[in-house]
Design a protein around this motif. Structure first.
Motif, PDB file in Angstrom:
ATOM      1  N   PRO A 160      44.256  45.498  54.810  1.00  0.00           N
ATOM      2  CA  PRO A 160      45.351  45.038  55.677  1.00  0.00           C
ATOM      3  C   PRO A 160      45.781  43.624  55.324  1.00  0.00           C
ATOM      4  CG  PRO A 160      43.609  46.099  56.966  1.00  0.00           C
ATOM      5  CD  PRO A 160      43.072  45.931  55.573  1.00  0.00           C
ATOM      6  N   GLY A 161      47.050  43.340  55.598  1.00  0.00           N
ATOM      7  CA  GLY A 161      47.578  42.013  55.340  1.00  0.00           C
ATOM      8  C   GLY A 161      48.945  42.073  54.709  1.00  0.00           C
ATOM      9  N   PRO A 162      49.525  40.939  54.361  1.00  0.00           N
ATOM     10  CA  PRO A 162      50.830  40.913  53.695  1.00  0.00           C
ATOM     11  C   PRO A 162      50.800  41.809  52.463  1.00  0.00           C
ATOM     12  CG  PRO A 162      50.164  38.706  54.308  1.00  0.00           C
ATOM     13  CD  PRO A 162      48.979  39.590  54.570  1.00  0.00           C
ATOM     14  N   PRO A 163      51.804  42.672  52.278  1.00  0.00           N
ATOM     15  CA  PRO A 163      51.718  43.708  51.242  1.00  0.00           C
ATOM     16  C   PRO A 163      51.573  43.175  49.824  1.00  0.00           C
ATOM     17  CG  PRO A 163      53.911  43.617  52.218  1.00  0.00           C
ATOM     18  CD  PRO A 163      53.029  42.792  53.075  1.00  0.00           C
ATOM     19  N   LEU A 164      52.291  42.128  49.466  1.00  0.00           N
ATOM     20  CA  LEU A 164      52.189  41.603  48.107  1.00  0.00           C
ATOM     21  C   LEU A 164      50.774  41.109  47.820  1.00  0.00           C
ATOM     22  CD1 LEU A 164      55.556  39.667  47.680  1.00  0.00           C
ATOM     23  CD2 LEU A 164      54.814  41.679  46.405  1.00  0.00           C
ATOM     24  N   ILE A 165      50.219  40.383  48.786  1.00  0.00           N
ATOM     25  CA  ILE A 165      48.862  39.857  48.607  1.00  0.00           C
ATOM     26  C   ILE A 165      47.854  40.999  48.606  1.00  0.00           C
ATOM     27  CG2 ILE A 165      47.082  38.397  49.637  1.00  0.00           C
ATOM     28  CD1 ILE A 165      49.323  36.623  50.726  1.00  0.00           C
ATOM     29  N   ALA A 166      48.028  41.956  49.507  1.00  0.00           N
ATOM     30  CA  ALA A 166      47.092  43.078  49.582  1.00  0.00           C
ATOM     31  C   ALA A 166      47.108  43.886  48.292  1.00  0.00           C
ATOM     32  CB  ALA A 166      47.448  43.968  50.771  1.00  0.00           C
ATOM     33  N   PHE A 167      48.307  44.093  47.713  1.00  0.00           N
ATOM     34  CA  PHE A 167      48.391  44.851  46.466  1.00  0.00           C
ATOM     35  C   PHE A 167      47.700  44.097  45.324  1.00  0.00           C
ATOM     36  CE2 PHE A 167      50.699  45.934  42.516  1.00  0.00           C
ATOM     37  CZ  PHE A 167      50.390  47.284  42.452  1.00  0.00           C
ATOM     38  N   ALA A 168      47.992  42.808  45.209  1.00  0.00           N
ATOM     39  CA  ALA A 168      47.381  42.022  44.134  1.00  0.00           C
ATOM     40  C   ALA A 168      45.863  41.984  44.281  1.00  0.00           C
ATOM     41  CB  ALA A 168      47.954  40.613  44.133  1.00  0.00           C
ATOM     42  N   ARG A 169      45.382  41.773  45.491  1.00  0.00           N
ATOM     43  CA  ARG A 169      43.932  41.727  45.714  1.00  0.00           C
ATOM     44  C   ARG A 169      43.296  43.081  45.419  1.00  0.00           C
ATOM     45  NH1 ARG A 169      42.622  39.672  51.539  1.00  0.00           N
ATOM     46  NH2 ARG A 169      40.530  40.145  50.760  1.00  0.00           N
ATOM     47  N   GLY A 170      43.961  44.163  45.850  1.00  0.00           N
ATOM     48  CA  GLY A 170      43.409  45.488  45.611  1.00  0.00           C
ATOM     49  C   GLY A 170      43.309  45.812  44.133  1.00  0.00           C
ATOM     50  N   VAL A 171      44.334  45.453  43.368  1.00  0.00           N
ATOM     51  CA  VAL A 171      44.320  45.720  41.926  1.00  0.00           C
ATOM     52  C   VAL A 171      43.247  44.886  41.241  1.00  0.00           C
ATOM     53  CG1 VAL A 171      45.639  45.503  39.798  1.00  0.00           C
ATOM     54  CG2 VAL A 171      46.724  46.456  41.845  1.00  0.00           C
ATOM     55  N   LEU A 172      43.183  43.594  41.567  1.00  0.00           N
ATOM     56  CA  LEU A 172      42.198  42.713  40.918  1.00  0.00           C
ATOM     57  C   LEU A 172      40.765  43.115  41.270  1.00  0.00           C
ATOM     58  CD1 LEU A 172      43.962  39.255  41.324  1.00  0.00           C
ATOM     59  CD2 LEU A 172      43.637  40.558  39.202  1.00  0.00           C
ATOM     60  N   ALA A 173      40.572  43.704  42.459  1.00  0.00           N
ATOM     61  CA  ALA A 173      39.220  44.079  42.882  1.00  0.00           C
ATOM     62  C   ALA A 173      38.792  45.443  42.357  1.00  0.00           C
ATOM     63  CB  ALA A 173      39.149  44.072  44.409  1.00  0.00           C
ATOM     64  N   HIS A 174      39.686  46.146  41.657  1.00  0.00           N
ATOM     65  CA  HIS A 174      39.386  47.499  41.169  1.00  0.00           C
ATOM     66  C   HIS A 174      38.472  47.401  39.940  1.00  0.00           C
ATOM     67  CE1 HIS A 174      39.524  51.540  39.911  1.00  0.00           C
ATOM     68  NE2 HIS A 174      40.736  51.859  40.326  1.00  0.00           N
ATOM     69  N   ARG A 175      37.180  47.484  40.167  1.00  0.00           N
ATOM     70  CA  ARG A 175      36.213  47.299  39.082  1.00  0.00           C
ATOM     71  C   ARG A 175      36.143  48.504  38.152  1.00  0.00           C
ATOM     72  NH1 ARG A 175      36.564  42.135  39.135  1.00  0.00           N
ATOM     73  NH2 ARG A 175      35.858  41.161  41.086  1.00  0.00           N
ATOM     74  N   GLY A 176      36.790  49.591  38.506  1.00  0.00           N
ATOM     75  CA  GLY A 176      36.788  50.743  37.615  1.00  0.00           C
ATOM     76  C   GLY A 176      37.764  50.597  36.461  1.00  0.00           C
ATOM     77  N   TRP A 177      38.623  49.593  36.508  1.00  0.00           N
ATOM     78  CA  TRP A 177      39.580  49.339  35.428  1.00  0.00           C
ATOM     79  C   TRP A 177      39.208  48.066  34.698  1.00  0.00           C
ATOM     80  CZ3 TRP A 177      44.635  49.844  38.809  1.00  0.00           C
ATOM     81  CH2 TRP A 177      44.837  51.196  39.129  1.00  0.00           C
ATOM     82  N   PRO A 178      39.360  48.019  33.401  1.00  0.00           N
ATOM     83  CA  PRO A 178      39.144  46.761  32.666  1.00  0.00           C
ATOM     84  C   PRO A 178      40.110  45.682  33.165  1.00  0.00           C
ATOM     85  CG  PRO A 178      39.356  48.621  31.150  1.00  0.00           C
ATOM     86  CD  PRO A 178      39.737  49.122  32.504  1.00  0.00           C
ATOM     87  N   LEU A 179      39.737  44.438  32.995  1.00  0.00           N
ATOM     88  CA  LEU A 179      40.575  43.336  33.460  1.00  0.00           C
ATOM     89  C   LEU A 179      41.965  43.399  32.839  1.00  0.00           C
ATOM     90  CD1 LEU A 179      40.947  40.725  35.041  1.00  0.00           C
ATOM     91  CD2 LEU A 179      39.955  39.483  33.095  1.00  0.00           C
TER      92      LEU A 179
ATOM     93  N   ALA B 116      43.657  45.984  32.007  1.00  0.00           N
ATOM     94  CA  ALA B 116      44.447  47.021  32.666  1.00  0.00           C
ATOM     95  C   ALA B 116      44.952  46.532  34.013  1.00  0.00           C
ATOM     96  CB  ALA B 116      43.604  48.282  32.840  1.00  0.00           C
ATOM     97  N   ARG B 117      44.108  45.813  34.740  1.00  0.00           N
ATOM     98  CA  ARG B 117      44.521  45.293  36.047  1.00  0.00           C
ATOM     99  C   ARG B 117      45.656  44.293  35.891  1.00  0.00           C
ATOM    100  NH1 ARG B 117      38.893  43.194  37.980  1.00  0.00           N
ATOM    101  NH2 ARG B 117      38.046  44.011  36.026  1.00  0.00           N
ATOM    102  N   LEU B 118      45.507  43.397  34.930  1.00  0.00           N
ATOM    103  CA  LEU B 118      46.557  42.395  34.712  1.00  0.00           C
ATOM    104  C   LEU B 118      47.836  43.052  34.204  1.00  0.00           C
ATOM    105  CD1 LEU B 118      44.442  39.527  33.091  1.00  0.00           C
ATOM    106  CD2 LEU B 118      45.246  39.711  35.461  1.00  0.00           C
ATOM    107  N   GLY B 119      47.705  44.097  33.401  1.00  0.00           N
ATOM    108  CA  GLY B 119      48.882  44.808  32.908  1.00  0.00           C
ATOM    109  C   GLY B 119      49.669  45.451  34.032  1.00  0.00           C
ATOM    110  N   LEU B 120      48.956  46.034  35.006  1.00  0.00           N
ATOM    111  CA  LEU B 120      49.630  46.642  36.142  1.00  0.00           C
ATOM    112  C   LEU B 120      50.339  45.584  36.980  1.00  0.00           C
ATOM    113  CD1 LEU B 120      50.362  48.902  38.094  1.00  0.00           C
ATOM    114  CD2 LEU B 120      48.065  48.680  39.111  1.00  0.00           C
ATOM    115  N   LEU B 121      49.672  44.465  37.233  1.00  0.00           N
ATOM    116  CA  LEU B 121      50.296  43.406  38.028  1.00  0.00           C
ATOM    117  C   LEU B 121      51.525  42.849  37.328  1.00  0.00           C
ATOM    118  CD1 LEU B 121      47.198  41.477  39.420  1.00  0.00           C
ATOM    119  CD2 LEU B 121      48.695  43.068  40.631  1.00  0.00           C
ATOM    120  N   ALA B 122      51.471  42.719  36.003  1.00  0.00           N
ATOM    121  CA  ALA B 122      52.634  42.228  35.267  1.00  0.00           C
ATOM    122  C   ALA B 122      53.794  43.215  35.368  1.00  0.00           C
ATOM    123  CB  ALA B 122      52.259  41.997  33.809  1.00  0.00           C
TER     124      ALA B 122
END
Length: 437
Positions: free
Chosen positions: A96-115, A117-123
């Protein structure tokens, strides 16, 4: 005005409520023995739905309609933060929280993806945001996401695409996909939340709407003919809303508006198969799990009805974009094998019921020409297939019903004597662009 509404799915119910609330006289014709369209409980088996439907927090019009009919969404829907867990993997989770921040935090915290891949999705997401979530009409989802890491496409893009558009990513419209992402992920706190029914679908809308409409409802009444004027099977009305399927709407308008009819008739369809399995004593680690689709693994999602307040031990496996499996004659046994292979069970699962909707949704392809809401002065169409920003969703249907009703109210109708009703200053098809907003 005296208005006929042909069809009692979510679009027809939405149109009826909108028109009744401003004082118009209604008659709703529904060919089936019950309301609800393709989002209802199964006739004769009310504990089963005709498929596993979900809403999201961004579906404000659908939630408002449910409330208007006297149902508290908090009582019939389970709200969960967006998460795509896989068997044995936490997957992407938004807090929960502001959607942009929640999305960025959720992607960065996804340990099943290499770093990377996470940065590529955020970009990539940042680029979509900078462009207002817009792209070319002819672009497919696969082309839009071609530069994303393979693991992101496999675990996020492809399941979200088939869940939202019911069309595989290589054939799905990127423009519509981006609109869904914009509204779900970036339109406000809670907009991406999953709202999972914990009562049979008919308890959400169809049942309350049946009681609300009362004598204005005619069940088991298939409309044979609509004549200019407007007459519905010979009965005069000031205006008509076609809230039936695109196939029925095309049939009824073939002689009235042949160009509109041809556009509606030209829509393709994608099926959905729902396989219900039964396993007493079993439970999933989450009310919903994503599954990895493959040559011998048809289902993309599974729902634990026991965890959602339904029948314990019942599990709904959803196969979206199921045309290849329909062509093969079904996939019940393949889903059972997939479930046995990928999940842990207290007792061996067995097939309980298999439901196939061959025309579950229109095929949401790039550059698709969808018919407009206005067919002719006094004749409007409503349905999830009508031209607009959404794919074939409950929200799209509800919005289309409201738009058609607003068009009728704003533009008047044409009565049986051929004279325009309503204000003489109103122009034909006034309000036609509302659905695009």
């Amino acid at each position: 005005m005296k208005v006929a509404i042909v069809g009692g799915g979510w679009a027809g119910i939405s149109a009826a409520v909108t028109l009744a609330d401003v004082g118009h006289e209604l008659t709703v014709f529904e060919m089936a023995p019950q309301l609800g369209g393709r989002a209802r409980s199964v006739a004769g088996a009310p504990d089963y739905d005709n498929g596993q439907h979900i809403l999201i927090g961004a579906y404000g019009d659908s939630l408002a309609l449910i409330r208007r009919l006297g149902v508290d969404p908090e009582q019939v829907l389970t709200r969960l933060p967006l998460a795509l867990p896989y068997p044995g993997e936490p997957g992407l989770q938004l807090h929960p929280g502001p959607p942009l921040i929640a999305f960025a935090r959720g992607v960065l915290a996804h340990r099943g993806w290499p770093l990377g891949a996470r940065l590529g999705l955020l970009a990539a997401a940042g680029g979509w945001l900078a462009r207002g979530f817009r792209c070319g009409e002819q672009l497919s989802v696969a082309e839009l996401c071609a530069g994303l890491p393979a693991v992101v496409k496999r675990d996020l893009v492809e399941p979200l695409c088939v869940a939202a558009l019911n069309t595989p990513a290589p054939q799905a419209s990127a423009r519509v996909f981006l609109r869904v992402l914009r509204d779900a992920l970036f339109s406000g706190a809670g907009s991406a939340d999953l709202l999972l029914p914990r009562r049979p679908l008919s308890a959400l809308l169809a049942g309350p709407a049946t009681a609300w409409l009362g004598e204005r409802l005619r069940l088991g009444a298939r409309v044979r003919q609509i004549e200019p004027g407007w007459r519905v099977d010979g009965e005069p009305f000031d205006a008509v809303v076609l809230a039936c399927t695109s196939v029925e709407a095309a049939r009824l308008t073939a002689s009235i508006a042949p160009v509109w009819s041809a556009t509606a008739q030209g829509l393709g369809f994608e099926p959905i198969i729902t396989v219900y399995l039964h396993s007493p004593g079993s439970a999933l680690p989450s009310p919903m799990l994503a599954l990895r689709e493959g040559a011998d693994a048809p289902a993309q999602f599974v729902f634990d009805h026991g965890a959602l307040g339904g029948a314990a031990g019942r599990f709904a496996f959803v196969v979206s974009g199921a045309a290849p499996w329909v062509a093969r004659g079904g996939c019940g046994e393949a889903v059972l094998a997939q479930a046995t292979r990928e999940l842990h069970w207290a007792t061996p699962p067995v097939i309980d019921k298999v439901l196939t909707e061959k025309r579950a949704t229109f095929a949401c392809t790039p550059g698709l020409a969808r018919p407009p809401a206005c067919v002719a002065p006094g004749l409007w169409a409503a349905g999830d297939y009508i031209d607009g920003p959404y794919p074939a969703t409950l929200e799209g249907a509800v919005r289309a019903g409201r738009t058609a009703a607003q068009g009728v109210a704003a533009g008047g109708g044409r009565g049986a004597n051929g004279a325009a009703s309503g204000s003489p200053t109103n122009t034909p098809c006034a309000g036609q662009a509302t659905l695009r907003q």
